[in-house]
Motif scaffolding. Structure first.
Motif, PDB file in Angstrom:
ATOM      1  N   GLY A 172      33.080 -35.246  18.842  1.00 28.18           N
ATOM      2  CA  GLY A 172      34.347 -35.041  18.165  1.00 28.18           C
ATOM      3  C   GLY A 172      34.158 -34.320  16.847  1.00 28.18           C
ATOM      4  N   GLU A 173      35.250 -33.812  16.290  1.00 30.03           N
ATOM      5  CA  GLU A 173      35.171 -32.927  15.130  1.00 30.03           C
ATOM      6  C   GLU A 173      34.562 -33.590  13.901  1.00 30.03           C
ATOM      7  OE1 GLU A 173      38.165 -29.620  13.862  1.00 30.03           O
ATOM      8  OE2 GLU A 173      38.811 -31.466  12.862  1.00 30.03           O
ATOM      9  N   ILE A 174      34.904 -34.832  13.607  1.00 32.68           N
ATOM     10  CA  ILE A 174      34.416 -35.475  12.394  1.00 32.68           C
ATOM     11  C   ILE A 174      32.903 -35.659  12.426  1.00 32.68           C
ATOM     12  CG2 ILE A 174      34.910 -37.771  13.338  1.00 32.68           C
ATOM     13  CD1 ILE A 174      35.022 -36.741   9.616  1.00 32.68           C
ATOM     14  N   VAL A 175      32.373 -36.014  13.592  1.00 34.44           N
ATOM     15  CA  VAL A 175      30.918 -36.181  13.716  1.00 34.44           C
ATOM     16  C   VAL A 175      30.225 -34.829  13.625  1.00 34.44           C
ATOM     17  CG1 VAL A 175      29.031 -36.992  15.187  1.00 34.44           C
ATOM     18  CG2 VAL A 175      31.177 -38.272  15.094  1.00 34.44           C
ATOM     19  N   GLY A 176      30.775 -33.826  14.313  1.00 37.16           N
ATOM     20  CA  GLY A 176      30.201 -32.482  14.233  1.00 37.16           C
ATOM     21  C   GLY A 176      30.204 -31.959  12.804  1.00 37.16           C
ATOM     22  N   TRP A 177      31.306 -32.208  12.092  1.00 38.10           N
ATOM     23  CA  TRP A 177      31.387 -31.767  10.695  1.00 38.10           C
ATOM     24  C   TRP A 177      30.299 -32.419   9.846  1.00 38.10           C
ATOM     25  CZ3 TRP A 177      32.857 -28.647   6.946  1.00 38.10           C
ATOM     26  CH2 TRP A 177      32.832 -29.111   5.642  1.00 38.10           C
ATOM     27  N   LEU A 178      30.106 -33.725   9.986  1.00 38.05           N
ATOM     28  CA  LEU A 178      29.101 -34.417   9.173  1.00 38.05           C
ATOM     29  C   LEU A 178      27.695 -33.909   9.489  1.00 38.05           C
ATOM     30  CD1 LEU A 178      30.450 -38.087   9.118  1.00 38.05           C
ATOM     31  CD2 LEU A 178      30.371 -36.446   7.229  1.00 38.05           C
TER      32      LEU A 178
ATOM     33  N   ALA B 291       9.800 -29.933  -6.639  1.00 38.30           N
ATOM     34  CA  ALA B 291       9.713 -31.363  -6.316  1.00 38.30           C
ATOM     35  C   ALA B 291      11.099 -31.953  -6.037  1.00 38.30           C
ATOM     36  CB  ALA B 291       9.037 -32.116  -7.455  1.00 38.30           C
ATOM     37  N   GLN B 292      12.078 -31.609  -6.871  1.00 36.95           N
ATOM     38  CA  GLN B 292      13.427 -32.138  -6.673  1.00 36.95           C
ATOM     39  C   GLN B 292      14.070 -31.579  -5.411  1.00 36.95           C
ATOM     40  OE1 GLN B 292      12.133 -31.568  -9.525  1.00 36.95           O
ATOM     41  NE2 GLN B 292      12.747 -33.135 -11.001  1.00 36.95           N
ATOM     42  N   LEU B 293      13.780 -30.324  -5.084  1.00 38.40           N
ATOM     43  CA  LEU B 293      14.333 -29.729  -3.869  1.00 38.40           C
ATOM     44  C   LEU B 293      13.750 -30.386  -2.619  1.00 38.40           C
ATOM     45  CD1 LEU B 293      14.211 -25.955  -4.890  1.00 38.40           C
ATOM     46  CD2 LEU B 293      16.279 -27.320  -4.543  1.00 38.40           C
ATOM     47  N   ALA B 294      12.420 -30.514  -2.601  1.00 33.15           N
ATOM     48  CA  ALA B 294      11.741 -31.023  -1.411  1.00 33.15           C
ATOM     49  C   ALA B 294      12.148 -32.456  -1.094  1.00 33.15           C
ATOM     50  CB  ALA B 294      10.226 -30.932  -1.594  1.00 33.15           C
ATOM     51  N   SER B 295      12.461 -33.252  -2.129  1.00 35.88           N
ATOM     52  CA  SER B 295      12.769 -34.664  -1.907  1.00 35.88           C
ATOM     53  C   SER B 295      14.085 -34.870  -1.165  1.00 35.88           C
ATOM     54  CB  SER B 295      12.826 -35.400  -3.253  1.00 35.88           C
ATOM     55  OG  SER B 295      13.923 -34.947  -4.024  1.00 35.88           O
ATOM     56  N   LEU B 296      14.932 -33.851  -1.069  1.00 35.42           N
ATOM     57  CA  LEU B 296      16.250 -34.009  -0.461  1.00 35.42           C
ATOM     58  C   LEU B 296      16.349 -33.438   0.944  1.00 35.42           C
ATOM     59  CD1 LEU B 296      18.432 -32.949  -3.535  1.00 35.42           C
ATOM     60  CD2 LEU B 296      18.064 -35.271  -2.711  1.00 35.42           C
ATOM     61  N   ILE B 297      15.271 -32.858   1.443  1.00 36.96           N
ATOM     62  CA  ILE B 297      15.401 -31.984   2.607  1.00 36.96           C
ATOM     63  C   ILE B 297      15.382 -32.690   3.967  1.00 36.96           C
ATOM     64  CG2 ILE B 297      14.208 -30.123   3.841  1.00 36.96           C
ATOM     65  CD1 ILE B 297      13.538 -28.900   1.181  1.00 36.96           C
ATOM     66  N   ASN B 298      14.785 -33.861   4.076  1.00 42.53           N
ATOM     67  CA  ASN B 298      14.448 -34.383   5.405  1.00 42.53           C
ATOM     68  C   ASN B 298      15.526 -35.189   6.121  1.00 42.53           C
ATOM     69  OD1 ASN B 298      11.460 -33.644   5.472  1.00 42.53           O
ATOM     70  ND2 ASN B 298      11.650 -34.711   3.525  1.00 42.53           N
ATOM     71  N   ALA B 299      16.357 -35.927   5.387  1.00 45.00           N
ATOM     72  CA  ALA B 299      17.267 -36.871   6.033  1.00 45.00           C
ATOM     73  C   ALA B 299      18.249 -36.180   6.969  1.00 45.00           C
ATOM     74  CB  ALA B 299      18.010 -37.679   4.974  1.00 45.00           C
ATOM     75  N   GLY B 300      18.811 -35.049   6.558  1.00 49.09           N
ATOM     76  CA  GLY B 300      19.777 -34.355   7.401  1.00 49.09           C
ATOM     77  C   GLY B 300      19.170 -33.868   8.702  1.00 49.09           C
ATOM     78  N   THR B 301      17.925 -33.397   8.625  1.00 45.73           N
ATOM     79  CA  THR B 301      17.232 -32.958   9.839  1.00 45.73           C
ATOM     80  C   THR B 301      17.104 -34.100  10.821  1.00 45.73           C
ATOM     81  OG1 THR B 301      15.946 -31.393   8.521  1.00 45.73           O
ATOM     82  CG2 THR B 301      15.121 -31.903  10.722  1.00 45.73           C
ATOM     83  N   LEU B 302      16.656 -35.265  10.339  1.00 47.76           N
ATOM     84  CA  LEU B 302      16.465 -36.422  11.214  1.00 47.76           C
ATOM     85  C   LEU B 302      17.795 -36.952  11.737  1.00 47.76           C
ATOM     86  CD1 LEU B 302      13.624 -38.105   9.160  1.00 47.76           C
ATOM     87  CD2 LEU B 302      13.431 -37.329  11.524  1.00 47.76           C
ATOM     88  N   LEU B 303      18.847 -36.859  10.921  1.00 48.05           N
ATOM     89  CA  LEU B 303      20.173 -37.273  11.381  1.00 48.05           C
ATOM     90  C   LEU B 303      20.625 -36.404  12.553  1.00 48.05           C
ATOM     91  CD1 LEU B 303      22.799 -38.907  11.024  1.00 48.05           C
ATOM     92  CD2 LEU B 303      23.548 -37.178   9.378  1.00 48.05           C
ATOM     93  N   ALA B 304      20.422 -35.094  12.422  1.00 46.78           N
ATOM     94  CA  ALA B 304      20.768 -34.181  13.518  1.00 46.78           C
ATOM     95  C   ALA B 304      19.909 -34.475  14.741  1.00 46.78           C
ATOM     96  CB  ALA B 304      20.579 -32.732  13.076  1.00 46.78           C
ATOM     97  N   PHE B 305      18.605 -34.752  14.539  1.00 46.82           N
ATOM     98  CA  PHE B 305      17.717 -35.092  15.648  1.00 46.82           C
ATOM     99  C   PHE B 305      18.245 -36.296  16.421  1.00 46.82           C
ATOM    100  CE2 PHE B 305      13.319 -33.193  14.339  1.00 46.82           C
ATOM    101  CZ  PHE B 305      13.879 -31.935  14.331  1.00 46.82           C
ATOM    102  N   ALA B 306      18.670 -37.351  15.696  1.00 48.29           N
ATOM    103  CA  ALA B 306      19.158 -38.567  16.346  1.00 48.29           C
ATOM    104  C   ALA B 306      20.429 -38.275  17.149  1.00 48.29           C
ATOM    105  CB  ALA B 306      19.417 -39.652  15.300  1.00 48.29           C
ATOM    106  N   CYS B 307      21.366 -37.551  16.539  1.00 53.13           N
ATOM    107  CA  CYS B 307      22.634 -37.263  17.220  1.00 53.13           C
ATOM    108  C   CYS B 307      22.435 -36.409  18.473  1.00 53.13           C
ATOM    109  CB  CYS B 307      23.599 -36.571  16.258  1.00 53.13           C
ATOM    110  SG  CYS B 307      24.224 -37.629  14.930  1.00 53.13           S
ATOM    111  N   ILE B 308      21.554 -35.431  18.390  1.00 51.34           N
ATOM    112  CA  ILE B 308      21.314 -34.557  19.537  1.00 51.34           C
ATOM    113  C   ILE B 308      20.580 -35.316  20.644  1.00 51.34           C
ATOM    114  CG2 ILE B 308      20.046 -32.513  20.321  1.00 51.34           C
ATOM    115  CD1 ILE B 308      22.679 -31.990  18.798  1.00 51.34           C
ATOM    116  N   SER B 309      19.632 -36.173  20.283  1.00 54.03           N
ATOM    117  CA  SER B 309      18.891 -36.940  21.295  1.00 54.03           C
ATOM    118  C   SER B 309      19.821 -37.888  22.046  1.00 54.03           C
ATOM    119  CB  SER B 309      17.761 -37.733  20.624  1.00 54.03           C
ATOM    120  OG  SER B 309      16.826 -36.870  20.023  1.00 54.03           O
ATOM    121  N   PHE B 310      20.585 -38.690  21.304  1.00 49.63           N
ATOM    122  CA  PHE B 310      21.525 -39.606  21.955  1.00 49.63           C
ATOM    123  C   PHE B 310      22.618 -38.836  22.689  1.00 49.63           C
ATOM    124  CE2 PHE B 310      20.252 -42.725  18.467  1.00 49.63           C
ATOM    125  CZ  PHE B 310      19.474 -43.500  19.320  1.00 49.63           C
TER     126      PHE B 310
END
Length: 471
Positions: free
Chosen positions: A99-105, A377-396
């Motif tokens: 659905g749109e809200i999940v795709g948007w997030l 350092a500040q840039l790198a610390s923010l990069i990973n969570a969104g990738t893993l969130l997308a990984f989880a959504c695509i896998s399920f």
């Protein structure tokens, strides 16, 4: 309201909108793009830091775990790309399935990932370029032009300029981008292989003992250090999402996207593990907490003449990663504009070049700003969570995808269904939990901002909402 925000888009509408894009990418082009993204900062900078701070010589195991999980998730991306050869990757897939809200997030999280990844890569490129190429020949930029305000300067000029160069390449179209990428990837892989071939003769077995030092043991099951190291490198594997984002510009995507993703996985696993094992074998892990571990390792074994070659390899590696990330990020912005969730100008495609130039311009401005003023350092610390969130959504998401009779797929399908998709999704969630608390909090704030943007703008301008309201 609940029913509205979970409305799902049809694949046919996406295919119709993306018909304006030109299909020019082959399987080899996608492998080059994938390797360009995955073999960048992740291999030239992170192994040293993660060995020293989290895993010791077992950093090779951490990278193996990250690569294997990414490979499994890559299969999920490959199935989605085979069933839906459309732009927008995880965002578009999520909108069709959840659905749109999940795709948007998902899309909102990945915008942060793509843009910050390019900015982080640019600051790493600038450090290598300024310190290892310009400085040795007597060229030294003023301090004000080497760092942003947070580090006592004004702007990181080299980081900004390299992003501008890449934007100029991308705005010329996928054909030029792939030619540059293909050449640079060959150079980069050759230099990595040279490092492994030379370094293997300088390995000391004592450097592998203890292989997984006790101070890094932690919950769960004593694997805390290895898990944190693996979670830290996941941003490199956003390259799989970038490959899927190019489905709408790929020739025969049902076959070539699969080959591109799986080819990238195989090469990435071999290079990451071999590079890491040689690195920690050459130098004791406690000495590797530096930004240029490969060059530093060669220096310690008195092979200074090879430093420049490694520096060139690192620059090529970081450059190709930036091209792929910039490419994928701009196509994601295009997809959000295409659907009305961002300004419709973002979804416009230039008639001659077949490139979404407005989306490229926005990506350029945001990425150049962060690269110019925010430290690595500040840039790198923010990069990973969104990738893993997308990984989880695509896998399920493979599970509901298989039940969609309106989305036939006679191409690639993820094996061992439904066990493998569920396992990949659970592992992705586990690595999200293992990320530093500050990263999770920062990404949580970003997602909250995304909800505000969606309910204040996206919901009221969404083409899906307007189309369903008139049906």
């Amino acid at each position: 309201m609940f029913k509205r925000i979970f409305q799902r888009e049809s694949v046919a509408n996406y295919l119709k909108a993306d018909a304006r894009l030109s299909r020019t990418l082959t399987a080899w082009d996608l492998v080059a793009l994938g390797i360009g993204a995955v073999i960048g900062t992740g291999i030239f900078i992170l192994p040293g830091h993660e060995a020293a701070q989290h895993a010791g010589p077992a950093v090779a195991v951490a990278f193996l775990l990250a690569a294997l999980l990414s490979g499994v998730v890559g299969m999920a991306y490959a199935e989605f790309s085979s069933a839906m050869p459309i732009a927008g990757s995880a965002y578009s897939f999520g909108t069709v399935i959840y659905g749109e809200i999940v795709g948007w997030l998902i899309g909102w999280a990945l915008i942060l990932e793509y843009f910050l990844a390019v900015s982080a890569e640019a600051t790493g490129f600038a450090a290598y370029f300024n310190n290892n190429l310009l400085a040795p020949v007597g060229i030294k930029l003023p301090a004000a032009l080497q760092a942003g305000p947070l580090e006592g300067g004004v702007v990181n000029l080299t980081a900004v300029l390299i992003i501008v160069v890449i934007a100029l390449i991308i705005v010329k179209g996928a054909d030029l981008s792939k030619k540059v990428e293909n050449t640079a990837v060959l150079v980069k892989i050759a230099i990595i292989i040279i490092f492994i071939g030379i370094g293997i003769f300088y390995i000391k077995s004592s450097n592998y003992v203890p292989f997984y030092p006790k101070q890094f043991h932690g919950a769960p099951f004593g694997l805390g250090g290895i898990s944190t190291a693996a979670a830290t490198v996941f941003f490199a594997f956003i390259g799989f999402d970038a490959l899927a984002a190019n489905s709408a510009e790929t020739i025969d995507p049902k076959r070539n996207v699969v080959r591109g993703i799986l080819g990238t996985v195989l090469i990435a696993v071999v290079l990451y593990v071999a590079f890491s094992l040689v690195l920690v074998g050459m130098v004791h892990y406690t000495k590797l907490n530096v930004d240029d571990p490969a060059a530093y390792a060669l220096h310690l074994v008195h092979l200074d003449g090879w430093n420049k070659l490694i520096t060139i390899g690192a620059l090529f590696g970081i450059f190709t990663a930036m091209v792929t990330m910039f490419f994928g990020g701009s196509r994601l912005v295009y997809a959000l504009g295409r659907d009305g969730l961002l300004s419709k100008k973002m979804g416009q495609v230039h008639a001659q070049s077949k490139v979404p130039r407005n989306a490229v311009l926005v990506a350029l401005l945001v990425q150049a700003f962060f690269a110019g003023v925010v430290p690595l350092a500040q840039l790198a610390s923010l990069i990973n969570a969104g990738t893993l969130l997308a990984f989880a959504c695509i896998s399920f998401g493979i599970i509901p995808l298989r039940h969609r009779r309106d989305i036939p797929n006679d191409g690639f399908k993820m094996p061992w269904y439904p066990v493998l998709p569920i396992l990949a999704g659970l592992c992705s969630i586990y690595f999200i939990v293992m990320l530093p608390t500050t990263t999770k909090v920062a990404v949580g704030i970003w997602l909250a901002i995304g909800l505000v943007v969606y309910f204040s703008y996206g919901l009221w301008h969404s083409k899906l909402q307007h189309r369903n309201a008139t049906d």
